[in-house]
Write an enzyme that holds these catalytic residues in place. Structure first.
Site, mmCIF file in Angstrom:
data_model
loop_
_atom_site.group_PDB
_atom_site.id
_atom_site.type_symbol
_atom_site.label_atom_id
_atom_site.label_comp_id
_atom_site.label_asym_id
_atom_site.label_seq_id
_atom_site.Cartn_x
_atom_site.Cartn_y
_atom_site.Cartn_z
ATOM 1 C CG ASP A 188 -7.257 -18.367 -46.747
ATOM 2 O OD1 ASP A 188 -7.421 -19.563 -46.975
ATOM 3 O OD2 ASP A 188 -7.660 -17.457 -47.489
ATOM 4 C CG ASP A 222 -9.040 -13.846 -48.354
ATOM 5 O OD1 ASP A 222 -9.535 -14.924 -47.954
ATOM 6 O OD2 ASP A 222 -8.421 -13.742 -49.423
ATOM 7 C CG ASP A 235 -10.768 -17.304 -43.823
ATOM 8 O OD1 ASP A 235 -10.614 -18.531 -43.760
ATOM 9 O OD2 ASP A 235 -10.442 -16.613 -44.812
#
Length: 889
Positions: free
Chosen positions: A327, A628, A632
């Site tokens: 990410d 986070d 995800d």
């Protein structure tokens, strides 16, 4: 009800939900609640603890071991039965205690839901339990609220929602009541707000369109519950090795039964004892314990490097990773907006410093400048500081903002420039999504009044007549500014503009008409969520180590591409970017073809991330996924190894991950990969150390059956040798340091066998040597007139000391151990050697061990023979290693 509720008008949605702007009546709401159920996420189906415990016995080698124990029970050899079953149970208990608690991720997602909601019932606003909300309810939200259900907005005033947990956006999303395109991605559905997200600013009213498991967050929970985790490379290789070994053991045992019966006329009891002895000898029952302890010690080492391991196999899996999907927001970047560029009509300045910490300089051509020498910058920064509601706070050395991230970045800029003028605010025109700017009326110490504005550059340019150049007003050059804005946008910067207007005689309140024309345009600033400097270095190291890093973000393609270039993630000037809409139009086979070549993915949804990870795995990649947000979590669950951010990550993400980064630092992943490679190397050394013990014992039993003499080793004695060397000597190899240039070599292939052909040749040589030494000790003791238990004890002792000698051979598998360094660098070698000798003394001389393991005391002469044979074996193995090096193995 159509899923694309964001694409319909307000009246259409209200009609479809059979409701109105005044909400539902209590009777109707109760009836719908009975129909659709409460607004909560469903409890997951949990496997009973006993089944989770029994699952750790689902191993073909354990089946053989337990079968041997059952046969011992049938023969009424209860001590042998107890020892064999105890070994199997200990391995099962260790696995159960170390099992990951991934089901807690679902609990963490449920905890994200709101507890209460302000709903319009029977024409009145009331506060109700959020679980009682139903589709059609009209709900009111304001700053700081956690949104209780998915809603289509009916009214919005300066509404901005923190959706990073769902979309990965680095800044709160501005919301409006206008419908959007049916194909809009989750982050672009400005007419919708979603359950579990938080209102950052403003107020709104919406009609509930989905509750419970039908919400976006409910879909994510369902995705997670349906995803099966992927075994790590080591787990798969151990399983394959176990199956191959089991087939070989059963085949050879069958041959032994035939030979023993037809050639030597063994009795049934003798045949069963011989078969059990061979099976127990060949099974490396100490291997699971060695692997578990090796990984557990690796966990401690990684924790010292700020990587907290939740699932033991994840330690080793990192060592074989060849793709890291990361990410962007908060992982590769700071998740703290920062002003990077200040542009006036005359010059472009660079701003140093990262995040909200008010430390840095304003530079021109690489040199720090004082803004007192640049009146244009002074005016621009002053307006951005005054037309601002954020403030900075410091706690424990960490700088944070109270307010919006963008305004926090502007406040930090003003602090760096020391340009916050004394001024009194008289009135404010709040930011509205329709206007896209904010204005304040301020009065300075001399009584001069100015209107200060900040917002979208196009909106301020529309209202400006002049611009400031070197402190002097001149006609506005709109083409110049549009070119400058495009240039900054192409660099992935979010561009904000500032303007001012003389307000002499204006008392307030301020209206849009007050700033409709005649503004003085001051300049623009470029804002970015900056890369972590250590992450840039870590990506370079990953590339050197043969690891591809891919960015998967919810941000726009331009921003993602710019950040990727800045981080060195790709060397291509215009790297390809796939967006969520691109992925939705792409089949999974096609995605598998292109996934390996694309390093940047933008505007992605949870399903997109999951598809990308699956496509890479289908192409044979070992994938680590970092993140986070709760968006995800499904991809983290699917990946070979999930890595969550420990500081800014959601609890759902942490629970879904195998490893949690205590410092939210991508560089920690690179260090963890290095540690994972070291751990795998040491596991491999341990495996290559343990297998010759089993090979030697199997050969001893095989020779005994083929030539028809009494077994030199009892099954329980074989178990003793396996376990005592497994819990002492093999663990010494766990503490071996990393090999030189460990991060300069490519990742090991996922299909690489745990035992390579050259390793197999070494195992064969060592097995023959140790088996020959054990048989020699056995026959020498029998020839000296000692009874069978004493001869068997001599053979056991020979195997233990032979393994001790072989341990020194294993310290340097690819180089000679005939050097002083073999005695240094790892104090655990000598600690474990001492533990082995102590356990052997108990085995040989303790009376209760004589009962349990059929052992007997031996003399000093017996010890001398074993020691001499061990030294000879060590030298012959070194000779074999030298020959292998000469032949290129």
């Amino acid at each position: 009800m159509s899923k694309a509720v964001h694409a319909h008008g307000r009246s259409e949605i209200l009609a479809a939900l059979r409701t109105s702007a005044d909400g539902l009546g209590s009777v109707t709401a109760d009836a719908r609640l009975a129909e659709v159920g409460p607004n909560r996420l469903s409890e997951p189906t949990r496997k009973p603890a006993i089944l989770r415990f029994l699952s750790h016995f689902n191993n073909v080698l354990i089946y053989i071991l337990v079968g041997a124990g059952v046969l011992k029970a049938i023969l009424n050899e209860w001590v042998d039965f107890a020892v064999i079953v105890a070994v199997a149970v200990v391995n099962g208990v260790v696995g159960y205690l170390q099992e990951g608690k991934a089901e807690e991720a679902l609990d963490s997602i449920r905890n994200m839901l709101s507890l209460e909601a302000q709903v319009r019932r029977d024409g009145h606003w009331v506060t109700v339990d959020a679980e009682t909300l139903v589709p059609g309810d009209v709900v009111r939200i304001s700053s700081g609220d956690r949104i209780p259900a998915d809603m289509r907005l009916l009214d919005a005033s300066n509404l901005r929602v923190e959706e990073s947990a769902l979309t990965g956006e680095s800044v709160p999303a501005a919301k409006s009541t206008l419908r959007v395109h049916p194909d809009a991605g989750l982050g672009d559905r400005t007419s919708m707000v979603y359950s579990g997200t938080i209102v950052a600013a403003g107020t709104g009213i919406g009609v509930v369109t989905a509750t419970g498991t039908d919400t976006e967050i409910g879909r994510i929970q369902s995705m997670m519950s349906e995803i099966e985790g992927i075994d790590t490379p080591l787990t798969r290789k151990l399983a394959e090795f176990g199956q191959q070994l089991a087939v070989a053991i059963l085949g050879v045992a069958a041959v032994l039964l035939v030979i023993g019966r037809l050639i030597h006329r063994f009795t049934v009891d003798e045949l069963i004892s011989a078969a059990i002895g061979f099976a127990v000898a060949a099974i490396p029952e100490g291997l699971p314990a060695v692997v578990t302890v090796t990984l557990a010690l690796g966990v401690q080492q990684m924790a010292r490097r700020h990587a907290i391991t939740r699932k033991l196999p994840a330690v080793e899996a990192l060592g074989s990773v060849n793709v890291i999907c990361s990410d962007k927001t908060g992982t590769l970047t700071q998740n703290e907006m920062t002003v990077r560029t200040v542009a006036t009509s005359a010059r472009v300045f660079t701003v140093t410093g990262i995040g909200y910490r008010p430390e840095g300089e304003i530079e021109l051509d690489g040199d720090a400048v004082s803004i007192e020498d640049h009146p244009d910058v002074t005016a621009l920064v002053a307006t951005l500081a005054l037309c601002n509601n954020a403030r900075l706070t410091e706690a424990d050395g960490q700088w944070r903002i109270v307010g919006e991230p963008t305004e926090g970045a502007l406040r930090a800029l003003a602090e760096k420039a020391d340009a916050v003028p004394a001024s009194r605010r008289l009135a404010e025109l709040p930011f509205e999504s329709e206007n896209k700017f904010m204005a304040t009326l301020n009065e300075d110490a001399e009584g001069h009044r100015l209107l200060h504005l900040k917002g979208a550059p196009d909106r301020l340019l529309d209202r400006s007549a002049t611009q400031l150049r070197d402190g002097v007003a001149e006609p506005l050059d709109r083409a110049f500014w549009e070119s400058r804005i495009d240039e900054l946008s192409d660099r992935g910067l979010r561009v904000l503009a500032a303007a001012r207007l003389d307000a002499a005689g204006v008392d307030g309140p301020v209206d849009v008409s007050d700033v409709d024309s005649g503004l003085q345009f001051l300049g623009v600033v470029g804002i970015v969520d900056p890369p972590r400097p250590e992450a840039v270095a870590a990506i370079a190291k990953c590339h050197t180590a043969g690891i591809r890093v891919k960015m998967i973000t919810g941000d726009h393609a331009g921003t993602a591409r710019a950040i990727a270039r800045e981080m060195g993630l790709t060397a291509t000037p215009t790297p390809p970017v796939l967006t969520g809409s691109d992925l939705q139009a792409m089949s999974q086979p096609r995605l598998r073809e292109v996934a390996g070549d694309v390093d940047i993915y933008a505007r992605t949804s949870p399903e997109d991330k999951l598809r990308i990870v699956s496509a890479l795995q289908a192409d044979g990649k070992v994938v680590a996924m970092t993140g986070d947000g709760v968006n995800d979590a499904p991809a983290l669950t699917r990946a070979d190894i999930g890595v969550a951010m420990g500081i800014k990550g959601t609890e759902a993400t942490k629970e879904a991950a195998g490893i949690v980064l205590a410092d939210d630092n991508f560089a920690t992943i690179e260090r963890a990969v290095e540690e994972g490679r070291r751990i795998y190397d040491n596991i491999r050394k341990s495996v290559l150390f343990l297998l010759p013990t089993n090979g030697a014992q199997s050969l001893v039993i095989l020779v005994a059956v083929l030539f028809g003499f009494a077994l030199p080793l009892d099954p329980v004695q074989i178990l003793w040798v396996n376990m005592v060397t497994g819990v002492t000597l093999s663990l010494a190899l766990v503490f071996e340091k990393a090999e030189d240039h460990i991060m300069a070599r490519p990742p090991r292939p996922a299909d690489r066998s745990l035992v390579a052909p050259a390793d197999l040749a070494m195992i064969t040589v060592v097995s023959i040597l140790l088996a020959g030494a054990a048989l020699a000790a056995y026959f020498l003791t029998r020839a000296a007139g000692y009874q069978l238990p004493t001869a068997q004890t001599a053979a056991v002792n020979m195997l233990a000391l032979g393994q001790l000698a072989y341990l020194l051979n294993c310290r340097f598998l690819s180089s000679s151990s005939l050097r002083p360094a073999v005695l240094r660098g790892n104090p655990w070698i000598w600690r474990m050697a001492g533990a082995l000798i102590a356990l052997q003394l108990v085995f040989i001389y303790a009376p209760f061990m004589h009962t349990w393991f059929h052992s007997a005391p031996i003399t000093v002469r017996g010890w001398s023979i074993a020691l001499a044979l061990a030294i000879v074996a060590f030298l012959i193995i070194e000779l074999a290693k030298a020959l292998g090096r000469r032949l290129g193995y």
